[in-house]
Design an enzyme around this catalytic site. Sequence first.
Site, PDB file in Angstrom:
ATOM      1  N   CYS A   2     -12.666 -27.757  38.989  1.00 40.86           N
ATOM      2  CA  CYS A   2     -11.758 -28.058  37.922  1.00 40.86           C
ATOM      3  C   CYS A   2     -10.102 -28.006  39.026  1.00 40.86           C
ATOM      4  CB  CYS A   2     -11.670 -27.106  36.446  1.00 40.86           C
ATOM      5  SG  CYS A   2     -12.978 -27.235  35.582  1.00 40.86           S
ATOM      6  N   ARG A  27     -11.826 -30.504  45.273  1.00 37.11           N
ATOM      7  CA  ARG A  27     -13.079 -29.181  44.948  1.00 37.11           C
ATOM      8  C   ARG A  27     -14.215 -29.565  43.893  1.00 37.11           C
ATOM      9  NH1 ARG A  27      -7.722 -25.733  43.748  1.00 37.11           N
ATOM     10  NH2 ARG A  27      -8.635 -24.880  41.841  1.00 37.11           N
ATOM     11  N   TRP A  73     -15.153 -29.435  35.786  1.00 39.83           N
ATOM     12  CA  TRP A  73     -16.681 -29.918  36.611  1.00 39.83           C
ATOM     13  C   TRP A  73     -17.499 -28.987  35.491  1.00 39.83           C
ATOM     14  CZ3 TRP A  73     -19.865 -25.473  37.813  1.00 39.83           C
ATOM     15  CH2 TRP A  73     -20.539 -25.377  38.213  1.00 39.83           C
ATOM     16  N   ASN A  99      -8.818 -24.910  32.995  1.00 41.64           N
ATOM     17  CA  ASN A  99      -9.739 -24.331  33.768  1.00 41.64           C
ATOM     18  C   ASN A  99     -10.047 -23.224  33.428  1.00 41.64           C
ATOM     19  OD1 ASN A  99      -8.700 -26.605  35.400  1.00 41.64           O
ATOM     20  ND2 ASN A  99      -8.364 -25.559  37.012  1.00 41.64           N
ATOM     21  N   GLY A 100     -11.229 -22.887  34.136  1.00 37.74           N
ATOM     22  CA  GLY A 100     -11.979 -21.672  34.203  1.00 37.74           C
ATOM     23  C   GLY A 100     -13.082 -21.103  32.778  1.00 37.74           C
ATOM     24  N   GLU A 477     -27.401 -21.191  56.915  1.00 38.07           N
ATOM     25  CA  GLU A 477     -26.329 -22.341  57.193  1.00 38.07           C
ATOM     26  C   GLU A 477     -26.771 -23.813  57.869  1.00 38.07           C
ATOM     27  OE1 GLU A 477     -23.368 -22.031  56.040  1.00 38.07           O
ATOM     28  OE2 GLU A 477     -22.095 -23.242  56.945  1.00 38.07           O
ATOM     29  N   LYS A 481     -26.645 -26.747  54.769  1.00 37.08           N
ATOM     30  CA  LYS A 481     -25.273 -27.398  55.187  1.00 37.08           C
ATOM     31  C   LYS A 481     -26.829 -28.391  54.412  1.00 37.08           C
ATOM     32  CE  LYS A 481     -21.933 -26.901  55.102  1.00 37.08           C
ATOM     33  NZ  LYS A 481     -21.541 -25.710  55.138  1.00 37.08           N
ATOM     34  N   GLU A 484     -27.150 -29.336  50.601  1.00 39.89           N
ATOM     35  CA  GLU A 484     -25.996 -29.232  49.984  1.00 39.89           C
ATOM     36  C   GLU A 484     -25.349 -31.080  49.944  1.00 39.89           C
ATOM     37  OE1 GLU A 484     -22.301 -27.101  50.141  1.00 39.89           O
ATOM     38  OE2 GLU A 484     -22.625 -26.931  52.072  1.00 39.89           O
ATOM     39  N   HIS A 500     -45.550 -15.615  56.685  1.00 39.74           N
ATOM     40  CA  HIS A 500     -45.663 -14.508  55.440  1.00 39.74           C
ATOM     41  C   HIS A 500     -45.944 -15.142  54.252  1.00 39.74           C
ATOM     42  CE1 HIS A 500     -45.978 -10.761  57.962  1.00 39.74           C
ATOM     43  NE2 HIS A 500     -44.899 -10.626  58.943  1.00 39.74           N
ATOM     44  N   LYS A 595     -15.291 -27.810  45.539  1.00 37.90           N
ATOM     45  CA  LYS A 595     -15.219 -26.490  46.814  1.00 37.90           C
ATOM     46  C   LYS A 595     -14.633 -25.559  46.289  1.00 37.90           C
ATOM     47  CE  LYS A 595     -13.700 -26.429  51.305  1.00 37.90           C
ATOM     48  NZ  LYS A 595     -15.005 -26.062  52.169  1.00 37.90           N
TER      49      LYS A 595
HETATM   50  O1  M6R Z   1     -13.820 -20.395  49.010  1.00 36.80           O
HETATM   51  P1  M6R Z   1     -15.105 -19.655  49.136  1.00 36.80           P
HETATM   52  O2  M6R Z   1     -15.574 -19.101  51.060  1.00 36.80           O
HETATM   53  O3  M6R Z   1     -15.263 -17.975  49.063  1.00 36.80           O
HETATM   54  O4  M6R Z   1     -16.163 -20.074  48.886  1.00 36.80           O
HETATM   55  C1  M6R Z   1     -17.729 -19.687  49.123  1.00 36.80           C
HETATM   56  C2  M6R Z   1     -18.809 -20.367  48.737  1.00 36.80           C
HETATM   57  O5  M6R Z   1     -18.827 -21.464  47.657  1.00 36.80           O
HETATM   58  C3  M6R Z   1     -18.475 -21.744  50.238  1.00 36.80           C
HETATM   59  O6  M6R Z   1     -19.269 -21.187  51.195  1.00 36.80           O
HETATM   60  C4  M6R Z   1     -20.170 -23.246  49.939  1.00 36.80           C
HETATM   61  O7  M6R Z   1     -21.247 -22.457  50.115  1.00 36.80           O
HETATM   62  C5  M6R Z   1     -19.619 -24.213  51.137  1.00 36.80           C
HETATM   63  N1  M6R Z   1     -18.710 -25.867  49.824  1.00 36.80           N
HETATM   64  C6  M6R Z   1     -21.109 -24.268  51.727  1.00 36.80           C
HETATM   65  O8  M6R Z   1     -20.589 -25.571  51.917  1.00 36.80           O
END
Ligand code: M6R
Length: 600
Positions: A2, A27, A73, A99-100, A477, A481, A484, A500, A595
Site C-alpha cells: 500500500c 512496494r 495491497w 494504509n495498514g 536465499e 529468490k 518469489e 531425513h 516490497k
Molecule cells: O525490508 P525488510 O528487509 O525488512 O523486508 C523483509 C522481507 O520482506 C524481504 O527481505 C523479502 O523477503 C524480500 N523482498 C525477498 O526478496
Amino acid sequence: MCGIVGYIGNNDAKEILLKGLEKLEYRGYDSAGIAVKNADGVHVFKEKGRIADLRDNVDETVLSNTGIGHTRWATHGPPSKVNAHPHQSTSERFTLVHNGVIENYSALKREYLEGYTLKSDTDTEIIVLLIEKLVNEGNTVEEAFRSTLKLLKGSYAIALLDNQNDETIFVAKNKSPLLVGLGDDFNVVASDAMAMLQVTDQYVELMDKETVIVTKEKVTIHDLEGNEVSREPYTAELDASDIEKGTYPHYMLKEIDEQPAVMRKIISAYRNDDQELEINQDILSAMNDSDRIYIVAAGTSYHAGLVGKQFIENIAGIPVEVHVASEFSYNMPLLSEKPLFVFISQSGETADSRAVLVQIKELGHKSLTITNVPGSTLSREADYTLLLHAGPEIAVASTKAYTAQIAVLSILADVTARSKGIKPKFDLIHELGIVGTAMEALCEQKEEFEAIARDYLATTRNAFFIGRHLDYYVGLEGALKLKEISYIQAEGFAGGELKHGTIALIEEGTPVIALATQEAVNLGIRGNVKEVAARGANPCIISMKGLQEEDDRFVIPEVNEILTPLISVIPLQLISYYAALHRDCDVDKPRNLAKSVTVE
Ligand code: M6R
C-alpha cells in the site's frame, strides 16, 4: 505494501498523484485510485490492476489542485475496483485513503455503525463512515478526525479530503509510514520520499498518533492530545537517477549489477581517515556490553542474519541467536542478562520487526537497526542505526540489500573484535575489495546463468537448493529468490537434511542446485549430490575456485571463505532472474508480494 500520495498546491494534482503512485509501484499493490477535488466536488477514479489501467480511466478533463492517491495491497477483501481506495462516506462528503490494518474494525462497525451499508469489504471504509457520523453529530472535522483515530486499534496512515473544504488534506499515522513533503506554495503527502521526489526533496517525518493539517501554504502537526508539535524538515538524499531503470529491462537486473559498486560504497562509508574500518563508539559499547545478540528479521534479511551470526560469533566471539520477526512476539526465547537486539531490514518498515522492537523497548533492552533507509521507522525507533548505503532497492526481490547487509555485518563483527583486542585473521577492507572484483566478474557472465536457468528451470515444477554451513544459508536465499519471482516451488536445505524426509520428493530430472564453496564440508556436500543424483535428480553444482571438480556447472572466483555468501548468491540471483524471464513472469513486481511489508 500500500502506498499513499497527496498533493495540494497550484498545479494539476492528477498527474502529480499518478506519477507519485508509479513511483510507489515497487512496494507491491493490486489496485489503485485517486480522488481529486475541484469546484464541482470530489472526483474518484479507481481500478483493479496496474497504475497504467488507472491512468486509462482518469478523466483528463477534470482539473484540480488538490488530491489524494493510493495503491492497495489487499488485506480485507479481494483486489477489486470496489475495494480499491479512496473510499467515501455515505454522503460522499469525505474521501479517504488508508494504509495498514484496523484490527477492531468489526467491533467498531457493530458498536457505532449499526444500520450503515458498507460498499466494500475493507476495514478502511469504517474510518470514513465514522468521521462523517461524528461530524453529523455536531463535531468539527478536526474533532471528528481525532476522535475517530482514538477509536482505531491497529496500524494506519491516512489522508482525508473534505468536499466542503478546498484548503486542506487531513493526515495521520500510527505504525504505518507517512511523510509530509514541503514545497513553495504547495505541500505533499507520501508513504516514502521517492514518490514525491518529482516535486520536492524536503520532508517532515511524522510520529505515531500525530495528526497533520496540510494546506498549500502550511503544514501543522498535532499530537493526539491536540498540542502543536514543531519539527524541522530534512533533505531526502535520493538521486532521481537512483530510482530510474535507465537502460535496464528490470530493476532487479540493475540492482544485481550494482552490487560491486555497493561493496565499494560500504567500504568508503565505514573507513576512517586512517584507512581503518570504524563504527560509532556507542554501537561498539552496546556490542561489547551485551552477553548475547538477538538478530530479528524477515525473509531475505533473516537469511542475511544467519550469515551475520557466523561473523559475530566467529570473529567477535559474542553468542548470537537469529529469529524470524513474525514468530518472536509470542515465542520469545529466554533472554540473556544483557541482550542487544539487532534488527536487519532493508526498508526499515517491516511491521513484524517493528512489533518486536516495540516489545523489547518496553522491556528496556537496547537495539540496533541495520537498514537501507535512513529515517525509516526501525531506524528512528531503535537506539542505534547502521546504514547499508545500497541506494534505493526498487525490485521486490531483494538482491543488493542482502549483500550490503552481509557486508555491514562483517564490518560490525570485525570492528567489534578489534575493539575487544581480538587480532583479526584477515584485512577485511582488502577482502571486501576482492569480493567487489569477484562480483563484477560474475555479473559479466550473465549468459552462463541464463543457460543454467534455461537448462534446469525453464519448465520444472519444483527445485531444491542444497549446501552445508554458510552455503546452506545462501541456499535458503537462492530458493526464496527463485520462488518469489518465478513461482517455481523451491526449497533450500542443509545438504545432510534432505535424506531425513525431503529426498522422497526427488524424481527423474528434479533440479538440485548445490553450492560447494566451503572446504571443510566439500566432501559432505558432494556426497549429498551423489545421493540425489542416484535417485534421478538433475544436479547443478556451483563451486568455488580451488574446490571445483570436473562436472561442476559453474565455478565462482575465490574469495575469503567466510565471505563467500557475498558472491555465491549472485549466480542464484541471476539464475532466478532468468528463470522468471523464461517463464514470462513479472520480475520486478511478482504476484501477491509487496516490497515493504507494513502489516503484521
Ligand atoms: O525490508 P525488510 O528487509 O525488512 O523486508 C523483509 C522481507 O520482506 C524481504 O527481505 C523479502 O523477503 C524480500 N523482498 C525477498 O526478496
